[in-house]
Design an enzyme around this catalytic site. Structure first.
Site, PDB file in Angstrom:
ATOM      1  N   HIS A 147       0.845  -1.183   0.000  1.00 59.92           N
ATOM      2  CA  HIS A 147       0.000   0.000   0.000  1.00 59.92           C
ATOM      3  C   HIS A 147       0.888   1.243   0.000  1.00 59.92           C
ATOM      4  O   HIS A 147       1.820   1.346   0.807  1.00 59.92           O
ATOM      5  CB  HIS A 147      -0.918  -0.003   1.230  1.00 59.92           C
ATOM      6  CG  HIS A 147      -2.036  -0.983   1.107  1.00 59.92           C
ATOM      7  ND1 HIS A 147      -2.053  -1.982   0.172  1.00 59.92           N
ATOM      8  CD2 HIS A 147      -3.184  -1.111   1.820  1.00 59.92           C
ATOM      9  CE1 HIS A 147      -3.160  -2.690   0.303  1.00 59.92           C
ATOM     10  NE2 HIS A 147      -3.859  -2.182   1.284  1.00 59.92           N
ATOM     11  N   LYS A 591     -13.160   5.216   7.265  1.00 60.84           N
ATOM     12  CA  LYS A 591     -13.543   6.187   6.234  1.00 60.84           C
ATOM     13  C   LYS A 591     -15.061   6.207   6.062  1.00 60.84           C
ATOM     14  O   LYS A 591     -15.665   7.248   5.833  1.00 60.84           O
ATOM     15  CB  LYS A 591     -12.866   5.826   4.915  1.00 60.84           C
ATOM     16  CG  LYS A 591     -13.068   6.852   3.814  1.00 60.84           C
ATOM     17  CD  LYS A 591     -12.544   6.359   2.485  1.00 60.84           C
ATOM     18  CE  LYS A 591     -13.420   5.241   1.960  1.00 60.84           C
ATOM     19  NZ  LYS A 591     -13.224   4.971   0.528  1.00 60.84           N
TER      20      LYS A 591
END
Length: 934
Positions: A147, A591
């Site tokens: 990532h 999120k």
């Protein structure tokens, strides 16, 4: 916010001053004289602005920055960035020195050490032999991912490593006179080299670059750190329990490493089947090279001569078998060591290992046709040879020699095998559903996608059991389906080539139903990885559902129970010999619903998973998808593990290690030893339910958190989903679009191009961008409103929350992490970014909402923690953040100004703006200063 007093550490201040003075000298000699002066001027002006908030100072700061050219700005930014890197080195080095002093005084008795942890167990009445059930189940599995959250180039990381090593030598008080001058000159030259090394990548990283980046840490630090961790554990066991009691304890292999690099294809079109094969081959090359290096070390050491010792008969038999296997090649390999039995054996072992390396190199180049009977083809054969040497040494009284470098190598073989890291493969669930639909249509004419869930499960169960897989015409399959099937072909091939343990799990992101797991098993069955032959089930693949969003977390119970109710799945799981693994996604849930809903949803999800595990009699391991920042599940690993629900860890834990986390934990060997130790001891403490009863959560606590989470989620969704213009604010008041040009990873920052929704932007970019603009709100937004509404003038409720903070590790860890994130926020600075919005009213309105919640969070957390300022209970961290702030602030003002200049240049789309490169440098510098990105 009140100023936090500086943490009193003379050693650290002295170290910081030394490195800063050297940097100042480099700037005076090598940088633009104007840039060197502006660095000091900016720092002083911002310090004054922080002190009194005088608007005139802010105007002066803007005026100074507006008059700078792009080239001068770049040099100023690079100076700030290098300062942060040197500050990080000073802090890491000082912490290491503190631990060394504690070790000198009290053996290994620093908080969280093996000695400290085992002493706590002994004090709690757990004897050495009682530890065995815990150790037998102990499995600590960090998983490296690609990532894109590491902003440093590999060249920069290597140069920083050299500065750290040189700085470490200067901490030795025995270095004086000429030798100290020489060490100072070396350090100065390395800082100068860093100044001349560009920190911004000129090209995008490919997947192969990411694979190399992950492998970088093993020869650098992790091989030696792994051996040291096991040595430290054994020494602490003897120190605490005594040699006799410790001798009754068998220390199994409790550490392994995993990887997603080259296997994670979810949303990354650059990861292909051949990439997965290449990743494993490059891993195999890395560990084989290490084995060769250590065989050479042993060969130099074990100079025992015939007549001076008597090896065991089994050892001598193995020599004869090796010579027979290798034939004429043995004559060349063993020359010069026939009178030294262990060197003789090791020379033949080196020859066999080298032949294995040659095969790997051929396969990396694309030639998989070769085989070699002389090469080590299984890790078990290599391990057996090492054990023969060890047993033989012990037989003639040389255990003290066998327990050093030879035992270290045996431990490394247990940890790394021939695969180095167990690779996970990850793909999104709809890819499997589409592939299964095409196959079933081609083979049986079934319209799979129109079926209800129960019927899908029935069809999948029956299809998996068909011997040899389904017969179908592959020519009619789509390119996506053919590629999906090829992944399973590669998995089967790599298991044969590298070893059966080279893969850990196949992870399914966006798992919404039990059929999503069964679909993967059907695809695996088409390539011989699962199925049924002569009435016997077999399974060479483990599947992990990944639950990511708040809605996913709420459906874990129905999905898992529906899955485990399938007889075919139960049979496959049983014959695989694997635990059921369930992965929980921290990033997307945060999120999606905010930090409170995410943290509480994950906590309850763990309880649900383990309750299902107990109910169904299926052992289970949780896989935590954590990022580096608080908004993505980050924070200190030791405390994070202890904050898990009681009796849910049970000896095993798996979690992702991402981007900059790898650099900060593993770029230096002794820091790597510390970080691995803290994680393992946290796991041991959290797994104490395996050896003694633990107190369950109080029902009242759970009810309080449930209410707080609902209040927090409502507040967070009101901002992110129901506030007009919020997403425009995100794209205009943060550098999210420019982050994608940093070239720090092969994965796109959005799931879908041109989609600016909250769903489309990846959690990494989401957190990274908010942190850059000093808003960091994903890590705390909603906490203040939740606490305020919960208490609502009720003193008893406030007192109950204070008790929770004192007594409940989960709640304390939650608010402690929020304090860290709040300390990195700055509402005055973020206001500068809000002025970038094309609609000033939206910029002002949304920033006001964020700033108001910030104040609520600070006020209420301090009220509950009963502290005067944030991080009062962690003065060392508070001081670290304070040291950085006077340098971070000017960078943020520069970044906001550069974003404004870029916006003004955007009218001319055909030219590359001169402001882009300085802006990218600010992103690197701020990431270094805050010590995290995504």
């Amino acid at each position: 916010m009140p100023r936090i007093p500086e943490y009193d550490d003379k050693t650290l201040r002295s170290n910081v001053r030394l490195l800063k003075d050297m940097l100042d000298e480099v700037l005076q000699q090598q940088a633009d004289p104007q840039a060197a002066a502006i660095v000091e001027q900016l720092q002083q002006q911002f310090t004054g602005l922080q002190r009194d908030g005088n608007p005139t100072r802010r105007q002066q700061l803007h005026k100074l920055l507006q008059g700078l050219s792009a080239d001068t700005l770049s040099e100023v930014i690079r100076a700030f960035s290098l300062y942060f890197s040197l500050l990080n080195i000073a802090e890491e080095s000082t912490q290491l020195q503190q631990r060394r002093r504690q070790i000198e005084k009290h053996k290994h008795y620093w908080r969280g050490s093996f000695h400290d942890t085992l002493l706590g167990f002994k004090t709690a009445g757990i004897g050495a032999e009682q530890l065995q059930p815990l150790l037998d189940d102990l499995h600590y599995l960090p998983v490296m991912t690609a990532h894109p959250t590491e902003a440093k180039r590999r060249s920069v990381r290597g140069a920083l490593r050299n500065v750290f090593v040189s700085n470490e030598k200067l901490q030795n008080t025995g270095i004086k006179g000429y030798f100290r001058e020489e060490a100072l000159e070396r350090l100065q030259s390395q800082i100068q080299l860093l100044w001349k090394t560009d920190e911004v990548r000129t090209r995008s990283m490919g997947v192969i670059d990411e694979i190399d980046s992950g492998l970088f840490y093993f020869p650098l630090s992790l091989f030696e750190a792994t051996a040291q961790v096991y040595r430290n554990f054994h020494r602490a066991l003897v120190d605490v329990y005594g040699a006799e009691e410790a001798g009754k304890v068998r220390i199994p292999g409790f550490l392994n490493f995993g990887s997603w690099i080259g296997g994670d294809r979810d949303g990354n079109p650059n990861v292909k089947p051949y990439t997965t094969a290449l990743a494993l081959r490059l891993q195999a090359r890395t560990i084989t090279q290490e084995y060769l290096r250590r065989i050479d070390i042993l060969k130099d050491q074990l100079s025992f001569s015939l007549g001076m010792c008597q090896p065991t008969a089994a050892f001598l038999d193995s020599l004869s078998q090796d010579r027979e296997l290798l034939g004429d090649s043995a004559v060349i390999a063993e020359r010069g060591c026939l009178q030294e039995p262990y060197r003789h054996k090791l020379a033949l072992m080196k020859f066999r290992m080298h032949r294995r390396l040659e095969l790997i190199e051929q396969r990396i180049l694309g030639d998989s046709s070769q085989s070699d009977a002389a090469a080590y083809n299984t890790i078990q054969s290599f391990q057996a040879d090492l054990q023969l040497i060890r047993d033989s040494l012990i037989s003639h009284g040389d255990r003290v020699i066998a327990d050093r470098d030879l035992q270290d190598l045996i431990r490394l073989v247990e940890v790394y095998g021939f695969h180095l890291m167990q690779l996970d493969v990850r793909q999104e669930s709809t890819r499997h559903s589409q592939a299964v639909a095409e196959i079933l249509s081609a083979a049986l004419g079934i319209d799979y996608l129109s079926l209800e869930e129960a019927r899908r499960l029935q069809v999948l169960s029956e299809a998996i059991a068909i011997a040899g897989g389904l017969g179908y015409d592959a020519s009619g399959l789509s390119a996506n389906t053919l590629e999906t099937l090829e992944v399973f072909q590669v998995m089967a091939q790599m298991r044969r080539e590298i070893g059966h343990d080279c893969f850990s799990r196949y992870v399914i992101s966006m798992t919404h139903s039990a059929s999503h797991i069964m679909e993967v098993l059907l695809l695996a069955a088409q390539n011989g990885l699962a199925g049924r032959i002569s009435g016997q089930w077999y399974c060479h693949i483990g599947v992990s559902p990944l639950f990511e969003t708040i809605d996913d977390l709420n459906h874990i119970d129905s999905v898992l129970r529906g899955l485990l109710a399938q007889p075919v799945y139960r049979a496959l799981l049983e014959v695989s010999g694997l635990r059921q693994e369930v992965m929980l996604g921290y990033s997307d849930s945060c999120k999606d619903g905010g930090i409170l809903a995410s943290a509480w949803g994950l906590y309850r999800a763990q309880q649900q998973v383990m309750a299902i595990s107990d109910d169904q009699g299926i052992p289970c391991r949780l896989f935590h998808g954590r990022g580096g920042t608080i908004g993505r599940g980050g924070g200190p690993t030791h405390e994070a593990i202890l904050a898990q629900p009681p009796a849910t860890v049970r000896g095993q834990i798996k979690f992702t290690e991402q981007g900059e986390v790898l650099f900060y934990r593993y770029n230096n060997m002794e820091t790597a030893v510390y970080e691995l130790t803290m994680g393992i001891t946290g796991l041991m403490k959290a797994s104490s339910s395996l050896v003694q009863a633990v107190e369950p959560d109080h029902a009242d606590n759970l009810a309080v958190m449930s209410e707080l989470a609902q209040l927090g989620e409502r507040s967070y969704r009101q901002l992110t989903e129901h506030t007009p213009g919020f997403l425009d604010y995100f794209y205009e008041a943060t550098p999210v679009q420019e982050i994608g040009q940093l070239n720090i990873g092969s994965r796109p920052s959005h799931r879908k191009k041109q989609d600016r929704s909250k769903y489309s932007v990846r959690a990494i970019a989401w957190v990274f961008a908010w942190a850059q603009s000093r808003q960091t709100f994903p890590a705390w937004y909603g906490i203040g409103s939740s606490l305020e509404n919960y208490c609502a003038g009720n003193p008893e409720r406030l007192n109950s929350l204070r008790r929770l903070y004192k007594d409940w590790p989960f709640f304390r860890n939650l608010l402690g992490n929020a304090q860290m994130a709040l300390s990195k926020s700055d509402m005055a600075i973020s206001e500068e970014y809000s002025k970038l919005c094309s609609d000033p009213a939206i910029g002002k309105s949304i920033h006001s909402m964020i700033a108001a919640e910030y104040r609520r969070c600070v006020d209420w957390i301090l009220e509950i923690a009963e502290c005067e300022h944030l991080l009062a209970e962690n003065p060392e961290l508070a001081a670290s953040l304070r040291r950085r702030n006077d340098y971070l602030g000017p960078l943020n003002y520069m970044q906001a100004g550069l974003l404004r200049a870029l916006n003004q240049d955007s009218e001319n789309e055909n030219s590359q703006s001169i402001w882009m490169k300085p802006l990218l440098r600010t992103i690197n510098a701020i990431a270094a200063g805050m010590r995290n990105t995504g």
